[in-house]
Design a protein around this motif. Sequence first.
Motif, short mmCIF file in Angstrom:
data_model
loop_
_atom_site.label_atom_id
_atom_site.label_comp_id
_atom_site.label_asym_id
_atom_site.label_seq_id
_atom_site.Cartn_x
_atom_site.Cartn_y
_atom_site.Cartn_z
N GLN A 297 0.83 -1.21 0.00
CA GLN A 297 0.00 0.00 0.00
C GLN A 297 0.86 1.26 0.00
OE1 GLN A 297 -2.41 -0.57 3.49
NE2 GLN A 297 -3.85 -1.97 2.47
N ALA A 298 1.93 1.26 0.79
CA ALA A 298 2.80 2.44 0.87
C ALA A 298 3.49 2.71 -0.46
CB ALA A 298 3.83 2.24 1.97
N ALA A 299 3.98 1.65 -1.10
CA ALA A 299 4.66 1.83 -2.39
C ALA A 299 3.69 2.35 -3.45
CB ALA A 299 5.27 0.50 -2.83
N ARG A 300 2.49 1.82 -3.48
CA ARG A 300 1.48 2.31 -4.44
C ARG A 300 1.17 3.79 -4.20
NH1 ARG A 300 -1.82 -0.89 -7.56
NH2 ARG A 300 -3.57 0.56 -7.20
N ALA A 301 1.10 4.16 -2.93
CA ALA A 301 0.82 5.57 -2.59
C ALA A 301 1.97 6.47 -3.04
CB ALA A 301 0.59 5.71 -1.09
N PHE A 302 3.20 6.02 -2.84
CA PHE A 302 4.36 6.80 -3.28
C PHE A 302 4.28 7.10 -4.78
CE2 PHE A 302 7.41 5.21 0.26
CZ PHE A 302 7.12 6.31 1.05
N LEU A 303 3.87 6.11 -5.55
CA LEU A 303 3.88 6.23 -7.01
C LEU A 303 2.79 7.18 -7.53
CD1 LEU A 303 4.58 2.52 -8.00
CD2 LEU A 303 6.20 4.41 -7.87
N THR A 304 1.82 7.51 -6.68
CA THR A 304 0.76 8.44 -7.11
C THR A 304 1.06 9.88 -6.71
OG1 THR A 304 -0.53 8.14 -5.06
CG2 THR A 304 -0.96 6.61 -6.88
N GLN A 305 2.13 10.09 -5.94
CA GLN A 305 2.45 11.42 -5.44
C GLN A 305 3.10 12.27 -6.53
OE1 GLN A 305 3.41 10.18 -0.78
NE2 GLN A 305 5.05 10.99 -2.05
N THR A 306 3.00 13.58 -6.33
CA THR A 306 3.71 14.50 -7.23
C THR A 306 5.21 14.32 -7.07
OG1 THR A 306 1.90 16.09 -7.02
CG2 THR A 306 4.00 16.92 -7.85
N VAL A 307 5.66 14.25 -5.80
CA VAL A 307 7.07 13.99 -5.51
C VAL A 307 7.23 12.49 -5.31
CG1 VAL A 307 8.99 14.44 -3.96
CG2 VAL A 307 7.32 16.26 -4.43
N LYS A 308 7.79 11.83 -6.32
CA LYS A 308 7.95 10.37 -6.27
C LYS A 308 9.38 10.01 -5.86
CE LYS A 308 4.55 9.39 -9.92
NZ LYS A 308 4.12 10.79 -10.09
N PRO A 309 9.54 9.01 -5.02
CA PRO A 309 10.90 8.59 -4.64
C PRO A 309 11.58 7.81 -5.76
CG PRO A 309 9.29 7.13 -3.64
CD PRO A 309 8.51 8.22 -4.33
N THR A 310 12.88 7.96 -5.84
CA THR A 310 13.67 7.13 -6.77
C THR A 310 14.30 5.96 -6.01
OG1 THR A 310 15.68 8.44 -6.43
CG2 THR A 310 14.21 9.10 -8.24
N ALA A 311 14.14 5.95 -4.69
CA ALA A 311 14.62 4.85 -3.85
C ALA A 311 13.72 4.75 -2.62
CB ALA A 311 16.07 5.08 -3.43
N ILE A 312 13.62 3.55 -2.07
CA ILE A 312 12.78 3.33 -0.88
C ILE A 312 13.57 2.52 0.14
CG2 ILE A 312 10.65 2.33 0.02
CD1 ILE A 312 9.43 2.63 -2.77
N ALA A 313 13.60 3.01 1.37
CA ALA A 313 14.19 2.27 2.49
C ALA A 313 13.04 1.64 3.27
CB ALA A 313 14.99 3.20 3.40
N CYS A 314 13.11 0.32 3.45
CA CYS A 314 12.03 -0.44 4.10
C CYS A 314 12.48 -0.90 5.48
CB CYS A 314 11.66 -1.67 3.27
SG CYS A 314 11.17 -1.29 1.57
N GLY A 315 11.56 -0.86 6.43
CA GLY A 315 11.88 -1.26 7.80
C GLY A 315 12.05 -2.75 7.98
N SER A 316 11.68 -3.55 7.00
CA SER A 316 11.77 -5.00 7.13
C SER A 316 11.76 -5.64 5.75
CB SER A 316 10.59 -5.52 7.95
OG SER A 316 10.43 -6.91 7.80
N THR A 317 12.38 -6.82 5.64
CA THR A 317 12.31 -7.57 4.38
C THR A 317 10.87 -8.00 4.09
OG1 THR A 317 12.96 -9.54 5.66
CG2 THR A 317 14.68 -8.42 4.39
N VAL A 318 10.06 -8.17 5.14
CA VAL A 318 8.65 -8.50 4.95
C VAL A 318 7.95 -7.35 4.22
CG1 VAL A 318 6.46 -8.96 6.12
CG2 VAL A 318 8.57 -10.02 6.95
N VAL A 319 8.19 -6.12 4.65
CA VAL A 319 7.65 -4.94 4.00
C VAL A 319 8.15 -4.86 2.55
CG1 VAL A 319 7.72 -2.41 3.96
CG2 VAL A 319 7.34 -3.61 6.11
N ALA A 320 9.42 -5.18 2.35
CA ALA A 320 10.02 -5.08 1.02
C ALA A 320 9.34 -6.00 0.01
CB ALA A 320 11.51 -5.40 1.09
N ILE A 321 8.82 -7.13 0.46
CA ILE A 321 8.10 -8.04 -0.45
C ILE A 321 6.90 -7.31 -1.05
CG2 ILE A 321 6.67 -10.11 -0.55
CD1 ILE A 321 8.49 -11.32 1.61
N GLY A 322 6.14 -6.63 -0.20
CA GLY A 322 4.98 -5.88 -0.70
C GLY A 322 5.39 -4.73 -1.60
N VAL A 323 6.48 -4.06 -1.25
CA VAL A 323 6.98 -2.95 -2.06
C VAL A 323 7.38 -3.44 -3.45
CG1 VAL A 323 8.85 -1.26 -2.30
CG2 VAL A 323 7.74 -1.59 -0.08
N MET A 324 8.12 -4.53 -3.52
CA MET A 324 8.56 -5.05 -4.82
C MET A 324 7.38 -5.45 -5.69
SD MET A 324 12.11 -7.15 -4.11
CE MET A 324 11.46 -8.25 -2.86
#
Length: 337
Positions: free
Chosen positions: A228-255
């Motif tokens: 959900q967080a990664a999808r939200a990032f991609l809809t923002q005007t200011v989009k990240p070119t990199a993401i730091a994740c608090g856990s590898t579990v979170v990173a699965i959803g981000v990827m």
Amino acid sequence: MNQKELATFLNLSQTTVSRALAGYADVSEETKRLVLKTALEHGYRPNSSARRLVTGKAGSIGVVFPMERNLIVDPHFLEVLAGLSEALGEVGTDILLTPTIAAREIDTYDRLAREGAVDGIIIVGTKVEDERVEHLAKLDFPFVTHGRTKRGSEHAYLDIDNEGGFRRATELLLDLGHQKIGLINGQPDRNYADDRLIGYRKALEGRHLNFEPSLVVAAPMTVEKGYQAARAFLTQTVKPTAIACGSTVVAIGVMQALRENGLDIGKDISIVAHDDGLSTVRADLSSLPLTTTFSPVQAAGKRIAQMLLERIGGEAVTALQEIWPVDLIVRTSTGKV
């Protein structure tokens, strides 16, 4: 084998066996070792009520988990539990897992301490300001926390350098040319999440970059929240070119979210995550090997159990405060802008 059978097998009186197992000084060290060795070999465990009567000890430690946090299916909690089990199993100490609800959490700690149901307590997931720590400290009851607190009483803890780890992770991304870096962090009242945010902000400040609140998300460490967080990032005007994740579990959803949007991880966008060494989520064996900060949580669980046994044995709180370093392991999920 019961105690009477153990005494008969060793050709000792039942009283001697009982006092040897309880550690009384009037029993020779040689006899104590013999009795303990034979007891372990034959699977003897004293009745808990009898053990408490003789030794004044319950022979168990307590871990309380609020049911609202659903910790019993949280892979991070399970890894800590595996480490605790390994260390405590080696010395014949039980773990009492006690569910509660958030509104009664302090009452549950109070009951365990006052009723003598356990000899000590482990607190998992400390808050910046933690009422559980304050309560047990006032009771003068042995406890060790997984993580520190920033305010309150002196206490025994094992923590990792979350601030330093996330500062280094963010600096790696900055070195690769990224200036818009998203952070998917834990819940803001948790001390580890607060430390990671501090490290992230210090890295930005070190390069004279402004902190942008829209690039930071605070949420439970789950696959769904990462997605959900990664999808939200991609809809923002200011989009990240990199993401730091608090856990590898979170990173699965981000990827998953990034791939659904056609992004090539490591080229179009970079990811770094914290790796607790989860046996169920291997950062080095994923479909795309992840760049990670690393500190094994199961090993931490084992050490925490050992520290609590030392605290129960009378070791000073100030001698039981450890901060473990965090490694940075660079793999293919990070690349230049």
